[in-house]
Design a protein around this motif. Structure first.
Motif, PDB file in Angstrom:
ATOM      1  N   ASN A 107      -7.337   8.985   1.952  1.00  0.00           N
ATOM      2  CA  ASN A 107      -7.047  10.293   1.345  1.00  0.00           C
ATOM      3  C   ASN A 107      -8.327  11.044   0.956  1.00  0.00           C
ATOM      4  OD1 ASN A 107      -4.761  11.902   1.038  1.00  0.00           O
ATOM      5  ND2 ASN A 107      -4.748  11.620  -1.198  1.00  0.00           N
ATOM      6  N   ARG A 108      -9.460  10.589   1.493  1.00  0.00           N
ATOM      7  CA  ARG A 108     -10.719  11.341   1.413  1.00  0.00           C
ATOM      8  C   ARG A 108     -11.264  11.560   2.822  1.00  0.00           C
ATOM      9  NH1 ARG A 108      -8.659  10.961  -2.625  1.00  0.00           N
ATOM     10  NH2 ARG A 108      -9.428  10.640  -4.763  1.00  0.00           N
ATOM     11  N   HIS A 160       2.615   8.933  -3.158  1.00  0.00           N
ATOM     12  CA  HIS A 160       1.612   8.051  -3.757  1.00  0.00           C
ATOM     13  C   HIS A 160       2.165   7.474  -5.055  1.00  0.00           C
ATOM     14  CE1 HIS A 160      -2.160   9.305  -1.497  1.00  0.00           C
ATOM     15  NE2 HIS A 160      -1.258  10.166  -1.043  1.00  0.00           N
ATOM     16  N   PHE A 243       0.268   0.627 -10.995  1.00  0.00           N
ATOM     17  CA  PHE A 243       0.473   0.333  -9.568  1.00  0.00           C
ATOM     18  C   PHE A 243       1.369  -0.884  -9.356  1.00  0.00           C
ATOM     19  CE2 PHE A 243      -3.809   2.428  -9.504  1.00  0.00           C
ATOM     20  CZ  PHE A 243      -3.429   3.547  -8.777  1.00  0.00           C
TER      21      PHE A 243
END
Ligand code: 0X9
Ligand code: ZN
Length: 272
Positions: A107-108, A160, A243
């Motif tokens: 996601n970068r 996410h 998480f």
């Protein structure tokens, strides 16, 4: 307890994809879009419009096809199972050049202000942007699939965890996008749909303003490609388990996320 109340290994997920498309061959297709760094296949499931019991689902499926990619980071996800001490592994499992560290933050790695402030050029960081945009085969496969379908794709949603947020562009800049007002009100509607469903509170907002500057994300990339309705859902919870969300919360999390997806799809339908 059922399949949808547990976490599953990559192997189980591959078998599940095979099984659902077989059982529902009239409404589901499995599309191969490429392979991962470690050569695992990458699949997108396509839900085809058919008669459904749920009235709103029927209307939505009459107008739209839904493309769902259950897992993008197949190597990283498998690694969390094969190396349980690394349950929280985030990045891909690729190695570039002679770095001593493994993995790129997918996601970068999209081509949206790639590696600007909020990402790192250093291989050992969790937010490593990779050596160049789309260096990761998984990112390249998704980007190619979306690019090839950009004229028919009306909305893009990436799931996410965690924090309970409905985010929209931009994350690569603090500036508002040209659709800020519409996206903000739609994100608000999505959060309200969630509230009605499970009574959970999700906060709407532009990415950079709501959490942090983070360039190279798939939502910003899809938005700049011309897909106006682009969102990131940060699912449960708000930090109690973080998480490591307990399996009993998977199903309600899916239900609330689905209600938000429907809300967005209905808005898109009204604005075609
Ligand atoms: O930092 C991220 O990539 C996402 N948060 S997470 O904790 N799930 O890693 C937020 C993504 C928001 N969108 C973009 N950064 N484009
Ligand atoms: Zn994430």
């Amino acid at each position: 307890s059922s399949y949808y109340e547990n976490y599953h290994s990559m192997k189980e997920i591959y078998h599940w994809m095979e099984a659902v498309v077989k059982v529902h061959s009239d409404l589901l297709q499995k599309i191969y879009i490429g392979s991962s760094y470690e050569k695992r296949p990458l699949y997108v499931l396509k839900a085809i419009h058919v008669r459904e019991r749920d009235r709103t689902m029927t209307t939505l499926l009459e107008h739209f096809d839904f493309y769902v990619m259950p897992v993008i980071n197949v190597d990283g996800y498998e690694y969390t199972w094969s190396h349980p001490s690394n349950r929280l592994w985030r990045k891909s499992r690729s190695s570039h050049g002679n770095s001593k560290c493994i993995g790129t933050d997918m996601n970068r790695n999209f081509d949206a202000h790639w590696c600007g402030p909020g990402a790192s050029h250093f291989e050992c960081q969790e937010i490593y942007c990779g050596p160049y945009p789309e260096s990761e085969p998984e990112v390249k496969a998704v980007a190619r699939f979306v690019r090839d379908h950009k004229d028919i794709i009306k909305a893009y949603i990436t799931m996410h965890s965690y924090s309970q947020l409905v985010l929209f562009p931009y994350s690569y800049t603090m500036n508002k996008s040209k659709d800020h007002e519409e996206l903000e009100s739609l994100a608000q509607k999505a959060a309200k749909a969630i509230k009605r469903t499970t009574w959970k509170t999700y906060r709407p907002g532009a990415g950079a303003q709501t959490i942090y500057l983070a360039p190279g994300g798939s939502d910003d990339w899809a938005y700049d490609l011309g897909i106006k309705y682009s969102f990131t859902f940060e699912l449960r919870d708000t930090g109690t388990y973080g998480f490591l969300l307990p399996p009993r919360e998977i199903k309600p999390t899916c239900l609330e996320a689905l209600s938000a997806v429907k809300e967005i799809a209905q808005h898109v339908l009204q604005n075609l």
